[in-house]
Design an enzyme around this catalytic site. Structure first.
Site, short mmCIF file in Angstrom:
data_model
loop_
_atom_site.label_atom_id
_atom_site.label_comp_id
_atom_site.label_asym_id
_atom_site.label_seq_id
_atom_site.Cartn_x
_atom_site.Cartn_y
_atom_site.Cartn_z
N GLY A 67 0.66 -1.26 0.06
CA GLY A 67 0.04 0.07 -0.01
C GLY A 67 0.92 1.36 0.12
N GLN A 97 3.13 9.85 0.97
CA GLN A 97 4.45 9.30 1.34
C GLN A 97 5.40 9.60 0.13
OE1 GLN A 97 2.20 5.34 1.91
NE2 GLN A 97 4.27 5.07 3.04
N CYS A 142 5.40 -0.04 7.09
CA CYS A 142 5.17 1.14 6.22
C CYS A 142 6.43 1.24 5.55
CB CYS A 142 4.87 2.32 7.16
SG CYS A 142 4.45 3.57 6.29
N LEU A 143 6.16 1.70 4.10
CA LEU A 143 7.30 2.12 3.34
C LEU A 143 7.98 3.41 3.93
CD1 LEU A 143 5.89 1.03 -0.16
CD2 LEU A 143 7.53 -0.07 1.15
N HIS A 191 -4.83 2.06 7.18
CA HIS A 191 -3.47 2.43 7.44
C HIS A 191 -3.19 3.64 6.39
CE1 HIS A 191 0.87 1.77 7.79
NE2 HIS A 191 1.01 2.38 6.59
N GLU A 192 -3.50 3.61 5.06
CA GLU A 192 -3.36 4.55 4.03
C GLU A 192 -4.07 5.57 4.03
OE1 GLU A 192 -0.70 3.79 2.48
OE2 GLU A 192 -0.53 1.68 2.82
N HIS A 242 -2.40 8.20 6.57
CA HIS A 242 -1.60 8.80 5.89
C HIS A 242 -2.00 10.14 5.16
CE1 HIS A 242 2.25 6.58 6.18
NE2 HIS A 242 1.51 5.72 5.56
C1 QAP Z 1 0.76 -0.76 4.89
O1 QAP Z 1 2.92 -1.11 4.17
C2 QAP Z 1 0.32 -1.99 5.77
O2 QAP Z 1 9.54 -2.22 6.55
C3 QAP Z 1 1.66 -0.98 3.55
O3 QAP Z 1 11.53 -2.85 4.90
C4 QAP Z 1 1.42 -2.88 5.95
O4 QAP Z 1 3.77 -2.01 2.21
C5 QAP Z 1 -0.97 -2.21 6.29
C6 QAP Z 1 7.76 -2.76 3.53
C7 QAP Z 1 0.90 -3.92 6.93
C8 QAP Z 1 -1.23 -3.16 6.91
C9 QAP Z 1 -0.35 -4.13 7.25
C10 QAP Z 1 8.02 -2.32 4.95
C11 QAP Z 1 8.81 -2.94 2.86
C12 QAP Z 1 6.31 -2.37 3.07
C13 QAP Z 1 9.25 -2.52 5.30
C14 QAP Z 1 3.81 -1.58 3.47
C15 QAP Z 1 10.32 -2.95 4.55
C16 QAP Z 1 9.88 -3.03 3.34
C17 QAP Z 1 5.20 -1.79 3.87
CO CO Z 2 2.41 3.59 5.63
#
Ligand code: QAP
Ligand code: CO
Length: 167
Positions: free
Chosen positions: A46, A51, A91-92, A133-134, A137
């Site tokens: 996401g 971001q 989170c990215l 979550h998004e 943001h």
């Molecule tokens: C949000 O997050 C989310 O730490 C999206 O090293 C995540 O795409 C909502 C990512 C989980 C609900 C549950 C994170 C990639 C990606 C990192 C992501 C990383 C590399 C996170």
């Molecule tokens: Co995020």
């Protein structure tokens, strides 16, 4: 298409409240494509426009394993929430940091698709968590801000240390 730079927490720009999209133009569609490409390249599930330092109410999500189920939400609104669900989020904008956040288990979300057509989605589980979550943001909120000040300060210290060594 382009891969965009993702703001890293605790960048203040992540606290910007996004404004609604009033008209979907070719520029909006290019932005959405670039957001999807950036998310897939990361890889992530996401990404909110916030971001990538664009403060418009647009999010892209794909929680599928096959990376072929892109959801685009423009001006999303949650009209109903049910239950409670705790998921280990990431989170990215806060790479390497994971932790639980309590959210609604299922949501009803209304939004515009990339053609500007209104739709409503009823969903639960990971997709519902990701939408919440998004959407945070877009309000300038990052998931770690649900945690205690103590835990947040440790995350900030870790991120700053990493950003220093990356220069
Ligand atoms: C949000 O997050 C989310 O730490 C999206 O090293 C995540 O795409 C909502 C990512 C989980 C609900 C549950 C994170 C990639 C990606 C990192 C992501 C990383 C590399 C996170
Ligand atoms: Co995020």
């Amino acid at each position: 298409m382009a891969i965009l730079k993702i703001l890293q927490y605790p960048d203040e720009r992540l606290h910007t409240v996004a404004t609604p999209v009033s008209e979907i133009t070719d520029q909006t569609r290019t932005l959405i494509q670039d957001m999807a490409e950036t998310m897939y390249a990361a890889p992530g599930i996401g990404l909110a426009a916030t971001q990538i330092d664009v403060h418009q109410r647009i999010i892209v999500i794909d929680t599928s394993e096959t990376h072929d189920q892109l959801h685009v939400f423009i001006n999303p609104e949650i009209t109903a929430r049910h239950g409670e669900f705790e998921y280990e989020e990431g989170c990215l904008s806060v790479p390497g940091i994971y932790g639980k956040v309590k959210r609604a288990e299922s949501v009803t979300v209304s939004a515009l698709d990339k053609e500007g057509k209104p739709f409503t989605l009823d969903t639960s589980g990971l997709l519902a968590v990701c939408i919440q979550h998004e959407m945070d943001h877009l309000e300038g909120k990052v998931f770690v801000e649900y945690w205690s000040k103590f835990k947040q300060s440790r995350v900030i210290a870790k991120m700053k240390k990493r950003q220093r060594s990356a220069m």
